[in-house]
Structures are given as C-alpha cells and as structure tokens.
Motif scaffolding. Structure first.
Motif, PDB file in Angstrom:
ATOM      1  N   ARG A 181       0.857  -1.194   0.000  1.00  0.00           N
ATOM      2  CA  ARG A 181       0.000   0.000   0.000  1.00  0.00           C
ATOM      3  C   ARG A 181       0.890   1.239   0.000  1.00  0.00           C
ATOM      4  O   ARG A 181       2.071   1.159   0.357  1.00  0.00           O
ATOM      5  CB  ARG A 181      -0.976   0.018   1.182  1.00  0.00           C
ATOM      6  N   PHE A 325      -9.042  -7.811  -1.130  1.00  0.00           N
ATOM      7  CA  PHE A 325      -8.002  -7.016  -0.463  1.00  0.00           C
ATOM      8  C   PHE A 325      -7.691  -7.611   0.897  1.00  0.00           C
ATOM      9  O   PHE A 325      -8.532  -8.263   1.518  1.00  0.00           O
ATOM     10  CB  PHE A 325      -8.457  -5.566  -0.244  1.00  0.00           C
ATOM     11  N   LEU A 330      -7.214  -2.410   4.095  1.00  0.00           N
ATOM     12  CA  LEU A 330      -8.439  -1.638   3.823  1.00  0.00           C
ATOM     13  C   LEU A 330      -8.832  -0.808   5.037  1.00  0.00           C
ATOM     14  O   LEU A 330      -9.206   0.356   4.913  1.00  0.00           O
ATOM     15  CB  LEU A 330      -9.600  -2.576   3.477  1.00  0.00           C
ATOM     16  N   PRO A 369      -4.410  -5.369  -4.825  1.00  0.00           N
ATOM     17  CA  PRO A 369      -5.440  -6.376  -4.562  1.00  0.00           C
ATOM     18  C   PRO A 369      -4.834  -7.734  -4.194  1.00  0.00           C
ATOM     19  O   PRO A 369      -3.637  -7.962  -4.391  1.00  0.00           O
ATOM     20  CB  PRO A 369      -6.205  -6.459  -5.889  1.00  0.00           C
TER      21      PRO A 369
END
Length: 372
Positions: A181, A325, A330, A369
C-alpha cells in the motif's frame, strides 16, 4: 548543580527524553539524560546516536551545572510524585550522585560524567522553513501507517519528505509505502522550503516527532540537510539522521487510468470490513468486494472458521466487479478519511486501486489487490 522545578514541567521534559533512549544498551551513557542547568532554564538531552532530543524547561536555578542520570529511572520517579510538587535536584560534583527531593521523598541516583555524553554534531542545514504544527501533523499522521517494517528494504523504513509538483503548483509532500500500500499526502509549500533536499525520515523519528505536533498553535521550524533533519519548537529540538538510501519512484505505481468509481461512507465501510473480517484466518484476512450498480457486498470465506457477508449501499454505476483485499490494509486506509465519503477508483481485479477523500487529491492512497 542545584535547581527546583515544578513536577508537571519536569515530567513532560523527561518523558520526551526517556522515550528516545534505547532500553537495551551496550553503552551505559546512552541510557542517561544529560541535565544542564543555567540561569533560569534547564535542558534535558537524550540520544540513541541516530536521534537527539533537547527539551528546555523553566526552573529556579540556584547553582548552574550539569550531570547525566538514568532517563528511565528519573522519569519513573518524577511520574510517581504527587501533582503540583516542587522537585529539587542537587548534584554534588565529585560524589557521583544526584539527589532528587520532593516534599518528604528523597532519592539518590547514580550519575555518569557529562564529558562521556555524545552530543550530535551540528550540521549545516541547506534549508530552514517554518510550518504550522497541524500541517506537519497531517502529513506524517496520514502517511506513517504505510511505512515498511521490512529491514532488508531499509529505504522504505520511513516517510519520504520532499518538494514536488501538485495539481495546483509546488507542494510539500510526504510519501510512505511498503510495496502493498502507498500513502501520498500534500500540503501547501511553506515559504523558503523550495530548495529543500528530499529526505527519508525514519520510523522512530516520525513517532517522536508526533509529540511536538500536538499544539495546534505551535509553529515548527524545520531544518533539512542531505544527512539530517531537525524539527524545533521554542522549547523542544528534535534532530535526526535521515535514512541513507534512494526512495523508489513512487509515481509509477499510482494508477492514472482507473475509471470505475465507487463512493461510500468511510465510517460505514470501515465498520463493515472489520465485522466480516472477524471470521477470517489471521494469516490472509482477505475480504472480497463484489460491486454492482449502487451495491457493494463484502464477504469473507474462511473454510477453517466460517464465512461472513455484509451489504452496503454505495454510489457505483459501472459494470460488475469482484476484487479482493487484505482486510488490515483496507481498514488502515479507510481510517485515514477525515471527511464523510471515501472514493475508490478501480480498474480491474488484478490492478492497484486508488482511494481518496471525496474529490480532494491532496491525500491519495493506493492498495494492491489480493486473489480471493
């Protein structure tokens, strides 16, 4: 050396110092705080050789002087003293002891000579500028969750602070990524910051810096060189070495062509992810997002422990999409959203997803993802 100081002031100054000190030390002096008293102020200095913090506090100084004493022990003592107590510290040079007196309490602590204490070499800073504490707080708070903890890729173990081109001119930008991320946060470029070299601020420094940024009224003076960065308020100075490495070209992983747009209430989304992830095995914690017109179905299927599903109303008008995910990623990204709505921009189930707050592009997040 002899001075008296209010307990609340002392605890704050020593707390900042002792948090820099490494608990496990092979060099005894590094466990100590250097106390220097002169005129009406006392400074407390601590270092782990990579970070140095100096905290100045007002005191009634009877006799100037300096010594070093265990930072953790002094902090524990002062923390346990009653509120409002006046604390007197006395160092008899030559005896190797620091006496701490407050009311009926008295402590005698072993000291080490101040000459042994390493003081970080002062650096020639190329750029010095001032920025309001809330601006710096936003830059670092919103990016630090994405700092990598993988020691082999040491150049990702911090926040990359640099000057860049934003949508409306030049900006002060903080970026952090761990390869899964990414967070990219922009703020208006402060005056005099134009020529600042880009530096990677280490994770520990980011944590220590947070304590300087709590005061909304404070103006922080930032000094930057190729090897060091310094953040200063009128009373606290935090100096740190920067990570010696090259931060990767993060612009390559920020997707520009994602057209499938989902808008969702950030709070509702985070709670729903948290609920469905409860049944998944800790190792993968994969959450599947199934999107169709104005509807999002979050689901987890963990054969060993169970399954969960939750439906949310969203704004979505593109073709059906299924994408997975890591639930933790998230949640961390959704928790950064200050506004009501989070906007997700998807391309396909195998491509990185972009997230921002409404139409605001000053804070954007990218998450890779997972296969589900």
């Amino acid at each position: 050396m002899k001075f008296s100081i209010e307990r609340g002031v002392l605890v704050k100054a020593v707390a900042q110092a002792q948090s820099v000190v490494e608990r496990r030390n092979t060099i005894p002096i590094l466990a100590n705080v250097l106390i220097e008293a002169s005129e009406s102020t006392v400074s407390f200095r601590a270092t782990d050789l990579d970070i140095e913090v100096v905290d100045k506090a007002p005191a009634q100084v009877e006799q100037a002087g300096s010594t070093t004493v265990s930072a953790v022990t002094l902090h524990e003592i002062v923390r346990k003293l009653p509120d409002g107590a006046l604390v007197t510290l006395i160092d008899d040079a030559g005896k190797g002891r620091l006496t701490v007196e407050a009311g009926r309490s008295m402590f005698s602590l072993a000291t080490l000579p101040k000459e042994d204490f390493p003081v970080m070499a002062s650096s020639e800073y190329q750029t010095t500028f001032a920025a309001p504490a809330p601006v710096l707080r936003r830059l670092f708070d919103k990016s630090k969750f994405a700092i990598s903890t993988e020691e082999t890729r040491y150049y990702l173990n911090g926040v990359y602070m640099h000057v860049s081109e934003g949508e409306e001119g030049r900006v002060l930008r903080c970026v952090a990524t761990d390869g899964h991320r990414l967070a990219r946060i922009d703020a208006p470029l402060p005056a005099d910051a134009e020529a600042m070299p880009g530096v990677i601020v280490p994770r520990k420094t980011v944590g220590e810096l947070r304590k300087l940024l709590d005061d909304d009224e404070a103006e922080i003076t930032v000094s930057v060189s190729e090897t060091k960065v310094r953040f200063a308020t009128p009373t606290i100075t935090l100096t740190s070495k920067v990570i010696d490495g090259t931060f990767p070209d993060y612009t390559r992983v920020i997707p520009m062509g994602n057209t499938r747009r989902m808008e969702v209430d950030a709070g509702d989304f985070a709670k729903a992810v948290d609920r469905v992830a409860t049944v998944s095995s800790e190792r993968s914690r994969a959450v599947k997002l199934a999107l169709e017109e104005d509807k999002l179905v979050l689901s987890v299927n963990a054969p060993d422990s169970g399954a969960a599903e939750e439906e949310l109303v969203v704004a979505y008008a593109d073709e059906r999409l299924e994408i997975g995910f890591n639930a933790k990623y998230l949640l961390e990204i959704a928790s950064q959203v200050d506004r009501e709505n989070a906007v997700f921009m998807f391309n396909s189930s195998g491509d990185p997803t972009l997230m921002r707050e409404g139409n605001d592009t000053s804070a954007i997040y990218v998450v890779m993802p997972m296969r589900v």
